[in-house]
Design an enzyme around this catalytic site. Structure first.
Site, PDB file in Angstrom:
ATOM      1  N   SER A 120       0.824  -1.206   0.000  1.00  0.00           N
ATOM      2  CA  SER A 120       0.000   0.000   0.000  1.00  0.00           C
ATOM      3  C   SER A 120       0.857   1.254   0.000  1.00  0.00           C
ATOM      4  O   SER A 120       1.899   1.314   0.660  1.00  0.00           O
ATOM      5  CB  SER A 120      -0.881   0.002   1.257  1.00  0.00           C
ATOM      6  OG  SER A 120      -1.497   1.262   1.426  1.00  0.00           O
ATOM      7  N   GLN A 142       0.261  -0.684  -4.793  1.00  0.00           N
ATOM      8  CA  GLN A 142      -0.986   0.078  -4.888  1.00  0.00           C
ATOM      9  C   GLN A 142      -0.661   1.556  -4.762  1.00  0.00           C
ATOM     10  O   GLN A 142      -0.081   1.995  -3.767  1.00  0.00           O
ATOM     11  CB  GLN A 142      -1.936  -0.328  -3.756  1.00  0.00           C
ATOM     12  CG  GLN A 142      -3.218   0.513  -3.709  1.00  0.00           C
ATOM     13  CD  GLN A 142      -3.480   1.056  -2.314  1.00  0.00           C
ATOM     14  OE1 GLN A 142      -2.571   1.172  -1.490  1.00  0.00           O
ATOM     15  NE2 GLN A 142      -4.730   1.384  -2.042  1.00  0.00           N
ATOM     16  N   TYR A 144      -1.544   5.530  -4.430  1.00  0.00           N
ATOM     17  CA  TYR A 144      -2.342   6.740  -4.258  1.00  0.00           C
ATOM     18  C   TYR A 144      -1.531   7.826  -4.925  1.00  0.00           C
ATOM     19  O   TYR A 144      -0.485   8.229  -4.411  1.00  0.00           O
ATOM     20  CB  TYR A 144      -2.582   7.056  -2.778  1.00  0.00           C
ATOM     21  CG  TYR A 144      -3.730   6.280  -2.170  1.00  0.00           C
ATOM     22  CD1 TYR A 144      -5.038   6.721  -2.294  1.00  0.00           C
ATOM     23  CD2 TYR A 144      -3.479   5.106  -1.460  1.00  0.00           C
ATOM     24  CE1 TYR A 144      -6.086   6.008  -1.721  1.00  0.00           C
ATOM     25  CE2 TYR A 144      -4.531   4.390  -0.885  1.00  0.00           C
ATOM     26  CZ  TYR A 144      -5.829   4.850  -1.022  1.00  0.00           C
ATOM     27  OH  TYR A 144      -6.859   4.153  -0.467  1.00  0.00           O
ATOM     28  N   THR A 170      -5.587   3.095  -7.055  1.00  0.00           N
ATOM     29  CA  THR A 170      -6.812   3.195  -6.261  1.00  0.00           C
ATOM     30  C   THR A 170      -7.602   4.406  -6.721  1.00  0.00           C
ATOM     31  O   THR A 170      -7.158   5.541  -6.568  1.00  0.00           O
ATOM     32  CB  THR A 170      -6.502   3.284  -4.766  1.00  0.00           C
ATOM     33  OG1 THR A 170      -5.976   2.034  -4.366  1.00  0.00           O
ATOM     34  CG2 THR A 170      -7.757   3.560  -3.964  1.00  0.00           C
ATOM     35  N   LYS A 236      -8.492   0.114  -9.581  1.00  0.00           N
ATOM     36  CA  LYS A 236      -9.145  -0.495  -8.418  1.00  0.00           C
ATOM     37  C   LYS A 236     -10.330   0.355  -7.968  1.00  0.00           C
ATOM     38  O   LYS A 236     -10.217   1.574  -7.821  1.00  0.00           O
ATOM     39  CB  LYS A 236      -8.144  -0.620  -7.261  1.00  0.00           C
ATOM     40  CG  LYS A 236      -8.745  -1.201  -5.981  1.00  0.00           C
ATOM     41  CD  LYS A 236      -7.662  -1.658  -5.011  1.00  0.00           C
ATOM     42  CE  LYS A 236      -8.270  -2.189  -3.724  1.00  0.00           C
ATOM     43  NZ  LYS A 236      -8.697  -1.121  -2.814  1.00  0.00           N
ATOM     44  N   SER A 258     -13.911  -3.695  -6.368  1.00  0.00           N
ATOM     45  CA  SER A 258     -13.774  -3.467  -4.933  1.00  0.00           C
ATOM     46  C   SER A 258     -14.677  -2.313  -4.555  1.00  0.00           C
ATOM     47  O   SER A 258     -14.871  -1.400  -5.354  1.00  0.00           O
ATOM     48  CB  SER A 258     -12.326  -3.094  -4.598  1.00  0.00           C
ATOM     49  OG  SER A 258     -12.215  -2.644  -3.260  1.00  0.00           O
ATOM     50  N   ARG A 263     -15.943   0.800   2.989  1.00  0.00           N
ATOM     51  CA  ARG A 263     -15.456   1.937   3.769  1.00  0.00           C
ATOM     52  C   ARG A 263     -15.744   3.276   3.096  1.00  0.00           C
ATOM     53  O   ARG A 263     -15.504   4.318   3.689  1.00  0.00           O
ATOM     54  CB  ARG A 263     -13.939   1.823   3.965  1.00  0.00           C
ATOM     55  CG  ARG A 263     -13.524   0.570   4.684  1.00  0.00           C
ATOM     56  CD  ARG A 263     -12.049   0.270   4.477  1.00  0.00           C
ATOM     57  NE  ARG A 263     -11.169   0.998   5.368  1.00  0.00           N
ATOM     58  CZ  ARG A 263     -10.934   0.681   6.636  1.00  0.00           C
ATOM     59  NH1 ARG A 263     -11.552  -0.335   7.178  1.00  0.00           N
ATOM     60  NH2 ARG A 263     -10.103   1.398   7.366  1.00  0.00           N
ATOM     61  N   SER A 292     -13.473  -7.268  -1.110  1.00  0.00           N
ATOM     62  CA  SER A 292     -14.539  -6.685  -0.271  1.00  0.00           C
ATOM     63  C   SER A 292     -15.555  -7.718   0.208  1.00  0.00           C
ATOM     64  O   SER A 292     -16.463  -8.102  -0.539  1.00  0.00           O
ATOM     65  CB  SER A 292     -15.282  -5.538  -0.975  1.00  0.00           C
ATOM     66  OG  SER A 292     -14.378  -4.479  -1.269  1.00  0.00           O
ATOM     67  N   VAL A 294     -14.785 -10.823   1.618  1.00  0.00           N
ATOM     68  CA  VAL A 294     -14.370 -12.232   1.563  1.00  0.00           C
ATOM     69  C   VAL A 294     -13.965 -12.723   2.953  1.00  0.00           C
ATOM     70  O   VAL A 294     -13.018 -12.211   3.552  1.00  0.00           O
ATOM     71  CB  VAL A 294     -13.202 -12.406   0.574  1.00  0.00           C
ATOM     72  CG1 VAL A 294     -12.725 -13.855   0.574  1.00  0.00           C
ATOM     73  CG2 VAL A 294     -13.631 -11.966  -0.821  1.00  0.00           C
ATOM     74  N   ARG A 295     -14.723 -13.681   3.462  1.00  0.00           N
ATOM     75  CA  ARG A 295     -14.446 -14.212   4.801  1.00  0.00           C
ATOM     76  C   ARG A 295     -14.413 -15.736   4.827  1.00  0.00           C
ATOM     77  O   ARG A 295     -14.172 -16.346   5.869  1.00  0.00           O
ATOM     78  CB  ARG A 295     -15.544 -13.754   5.794  1.00  0.00           C
ATOM     79  CG  ARG A 295     -15.657 -12.247   5.977  1.00  0.00           C
ATOM     80  CD  ARG A 295     -14.469 -11.628   6.661  1.00  0.00           C
ATOM     81  NE  ARG A 295     -14.640 -10.200   6.857  1.00  0.00           N
ATOM     82  CZ  ARG A 295     -14.294  -9.274   5.956  1.00  0.00           C
ATOM     83  NH1 ARG A 295     -13.733  -9.630   4.812  1.00  0.00           N
ATOM     84  NH2 ARG A 295     -14.492  -7.994   6.221  1.00  0.00           N
TER      85      ARG A 295
END
Lengths: 367, 367, 367, 367
Positions: A120, A142, A144, A170, A236, A258, A263, A292, A294-295
């Protein structure tokens, strides 16, 4: 203040029953402000909750007599890289909120598992320290983007120098989502963000961090990043057919579906529902990464069967990091892989290609 | 009795996380009878609850790469008046139930924010005291018509003299809804209603107040009000295609979609669902104002994207008034604007016209 | 260890109000590990819960003036065997977890009721001891095939010698479902599994037990079992049209629709929903047995009206066994029959054939 | 035993906020066994709950500018009898369970209100004592037919002699529903049932009472009752198009849509949903009475708008009887009328004919 923030420094084996348990347990070792930042979502939490519930908008059917010896083959290959499974690490800001070892431990656990680690821009560790843990596994960066193109070029230079194999732009966070937990906690970053030259992060709110990055992103930025870096670029945050076209027309090499883990925009569609739309619009022109909500291994299965080529996980890994350091990170990937293997066996899927070819059963408007 | 009713007299800055919080906090500063009157709805509370839930019958999708510098332009113009945003103040009876400063403070906060204030016939303050706070911002007058046309003329004279720019004819309250909270509390107005010559209000139930106004409203009343006042007239309470036609045929200059905040007919449609129907029937012939259930900037967004030109809020402002006086009122508008700005940025909407052109995603029959 | 596992040894009449009560009461007499094994399901428990809720995806309508004297005729005939009702006993592993009397008592109660008993490969009692309780009623043998064909032949020899009238090939458990209760309890079998020569079971997890059986099942196995045994073969675990064709093409004499009581694949369809699909694909070519989620006589009714010829129950019988031994077993069948009789009377169904011809009302996507 | 059953003997004015409140309050004055019998339903209580929830499967829309002076006209005429409103009294067994004054008080309250009272075969009071309270208002007789036609003739003779204007044949209770509350309470009738010559009722379960009546009802019974009595006959318990045809073909003069208050067949359709089906099949050939689940004036409104000519209420009246005797009974009718009047005013319905012509909004599969 950084000195007042006392988080976990765990490094130990982690027994995982499911990742929901980890979310609860991590609340005991991560300070409230950091935990609120990591776990929460936007506004009424409608979309963050739908992200998980939406996986039951599509159901699987068991298949029998498919002649599969357990375990089926869960490995995959992406752009020439052989991966243990299609489960990869999503970009997440500031891992040091969860464990003093930070991104170095996460990267180490991910490498040991054998999949892609996405660094990130808002990491709490230097790029180099993360790259040092790659251990032959692919790493992506990723971005920014900076308001200043020269600063963006510097960041891309660092990524290239350290071996990044792709850039993930992003595009869904040009302003901070309305995250009430952070407002209630008065949360500011207790740790620095060494990768971004335009923002040191310490004592900043997430809103301020986002504001310091470039907000008015456009297709030209995709082209600029691709041209300058010479690396493949993902856009993304894509959730619509329109943006799928826009991103591909701008030269994107991949789409990353995503909603930023629920958020950003509350009252928006669940990411898994958006995946159906994007996959249809994409017509297999470029690869799709999905995140987003995924569990479960079954969530990975359903995303792959809905058009995703890779499935990224974020929060569960961070909870694993908090509870077990690099070993906790690896354990989370292994757990989801284990659940995915059972789903593959019981649906008669010999390998990931067969998973991707599975027809799911529409359950969109059921009780 | 008025002397026994001890409500808030707050005048202070108000920090707002969300307006649901204000509803809870206001219960601590407004006496039970007044709070029950303000907050509750009809019968089983089905419709009042659906008013809020129904906003998720339509979902938004985030958009990326839309080249928007934050903040987008949230201002709008209505009938020549420039407004800070399309969020306006709905008519609400008897603000002195919530704050001893009453409508004067509300009007002041609304003017400071920079939007339209709608003066209620059943205000607990004189027309003049409210008009005195206009400060250059437009004010409208919501009319509960008298059984006696001459009295109605008097009321319209007052409104015109004090600068009202439109008349809002409340047509959905020709009898009081079945509001059980008021019955349980034995609620009667502890304050006077100085604007309506036919009713002083003190110690009266809402049922009696409504009964003293004209009940048998018809299209002729729209024409009568319009002719006599020379002002544009909204018909408020329209929820069907049939009434849209009826109101326009009667000469209405605008439609005000509302179910009176779920206070009148329980078991009826959610106001946001009715908006879809009315907007379609209207075919952009006249402007639409929408209210009932708005608690989030995202709700404002979705209403605008469903055909509303302006979105009115009521209860949240009254809670802000109770907790912070005119400053609380202004804070509520700013909060919803802030949330709306984030929604605009993340959906790629540069301005209110683009919000209104947004395609929402149908989610009517989902879980 | 077997010696530490103290379960019920009840043998007494059992008053049943409904079988949900039994589930609660059984928790008091079965040790936690055994109870967890029996009662729980896979992963998030979505599918196990849907199994029961799904019965309201189809509704019945009462019928009047149908000239029925109570009770209607609930008996049925299957492959020449006259049964008290179409409710039969599903295969369930290790009944000694629930009652020290084990499968002998279950078989006795089932025979006394007058229906089919299905002997599980993973029974905690010998085949012979169960067969000794048949008392003229038909028994079937559920096969977990061995990796070694000769061992499979031995097992089929035992079944034939002891009078099995059909073989039920379990095809949906080639790996254990992800059953978290067992993981949390650290559950291993405290009792032996004497029927399967390839696995003694003691101190083994269910995962290990499953792994010791043949995993890579294929249509060839159906043919092999049928040829060698000379008995009709059911394929158990079919949930799709594709597998219905596959099983019939492989020579299956019957389809057993089941999702293993929600113990295998979570996020999968409810068994009752799958029954609709399978029955349509089957076009009445072979008989259908249905299980998973049956807790009410009305559930039996709806399954019969959806294409099932027989309806198997498992867990409720095991709770009856725990609470009343063979008498508890019989009481459970009688209770469901009683409820079924009322449903038949009130829907105007004189006999089981009329139940099967009933049109149900689609309620799939209702609240 | 009758002597041990101590229920209310109230006779006082009753203030009603809503009838749900009465259900709770009545539990304090009616003994548990009687209360369980009155209030509960069949099996899982799915259908009894759906009976109420289903009213929101259709929504109303408010109408404006309809020129109605409050109150609209709620009166109606049925077969020549002028009624205060279309709300009538359903047949309910054994009112003495709720109040020692029994059916005499109920009949008195109903007459005073000015509507139809339906006398139950299983009344705990003599026919004559109820008829004595008619006071010029119409009374109907609900028949549980005898197995012996001569006994049925005797019962019809009594009804005719005492002025019954119609016979209501209960066709949906040829066996008792599976009512678990009664089983848990071990409930038997503590009071006698003087109208039915074939059953004295005392110390009997409801199942036994039902069994003593004729079970194998057929179209011939409708013709027999009609011929012998010379009175119009309703068939009560119709829920399908098929039975609508059957009943009309058998000579029924009216259809009574009911699922016996959710007491008979659980897992069946909600009565309000069935009403849509029956009304369509009926094509206005015969009048329709509707019951089951009515708790609000809005429910009455929606039933009338869905094809009902009269709407019967049962349990709420019995709770009113328990809490206020004949005055409580009257208060319940007045409360529902009051709610109905508000619904009429706010939907622009001048009279019951306009209510019946209202188009409702389909909301069947919404959240």
């Amino acid at each position: 203040m950084a000195e007042e923030y006392k988080t976990s420094s765990a490094e130990n084996p982690l027994n995982v029953i499911n990742v929901y348990d980890l979310e609860k347990e991590a609340a005991n070792v991560i300070p409230a402000g950091g935990y609120g930042y990591i776990s929460s979502g936007a506004a009424d939490l409608y979309t963050i909750q739908e992200n998980i519930k939406a996986f039951n908008h599509k159901l699987v059917a068991p298949r029998v007599l498919q002649d599969i010896a357990f375990p089926p083959d869960v490995s995959t290959t992406f752009w020439g890289d052989k991966l243990t499974s299609p489960i990869i690490m999503a970009p997440v800001a500031a891992h040091k909120l969860a464990n003093t070892q930070g991104e170095a431990a996460t990267a180490k656990g991910v490498s040991r598992y054998g999949t892609i680690f996405t660094i990130s821009s808002f990491a709490s560790e230097t790029y180099e320290a993360q790259a040092a843990q790659a251990n032959g596994q692919p790493q992506w960066f990723q971005l920014y983007q900076s308001k200043d193109d020269n600063v963006t070029r510097q960041m891309l230079d660092v990524a290239k120098k350290n071996g990044a194999k792709a850039i993930v732009l992003t595009a869904d966070a040009t302003v901070g989502g309305y995250r009430e937990a952070d407002k209630r906690n008065g949360f500011t970053f207790p740790v620095g963000l060494p990768i971004v030259p335009y923002q040191d992060g310490v004592d900043q709110t997430m809103d301020n961090v986002y504001k310091s990055a470039k907000q008015a992103l456009s297709p030209r930025d995709v082209a600029f990043i691709k041209d300058y870096s010479g690396l493949p670029v993902f856009v993304k945050g894509v959730q619509t057919a329109e943006d799928t076209e826009l991103a591909i027309a701008a030269g994107a090499d991949g789409i990353w579906v995503s909603n930023h883990g629920g958020r950003q925009l509350d009252g928006g569609v669940a990411s898994f529902d958006a995946l159906q739309v994007v996959a249809k619009a994409n017509r297999k022109r470029v690869p799709i990464v999905f995140d987003s909500g995924v569990r479960r291994g079954m969530h990975v299965f359903k995303a792959l069967a809905s058009g995703a080529d890779l499935v990224a996980i974020g929060r569960p890994v961070i909870y694993g990091l908090a509870l077990g350091g690099s070993q906790g990170v690896e354990a989370v990937f292994k757990e989801l892989e284990n659940e995915l293997l059972i789903a593959m066996q019981l649906t008669g899927s010999h390998n990931i290609e067969e998973v991707k070819a599975t027809n799911l059963i529409d359950n969109r408007f059921a009780d």
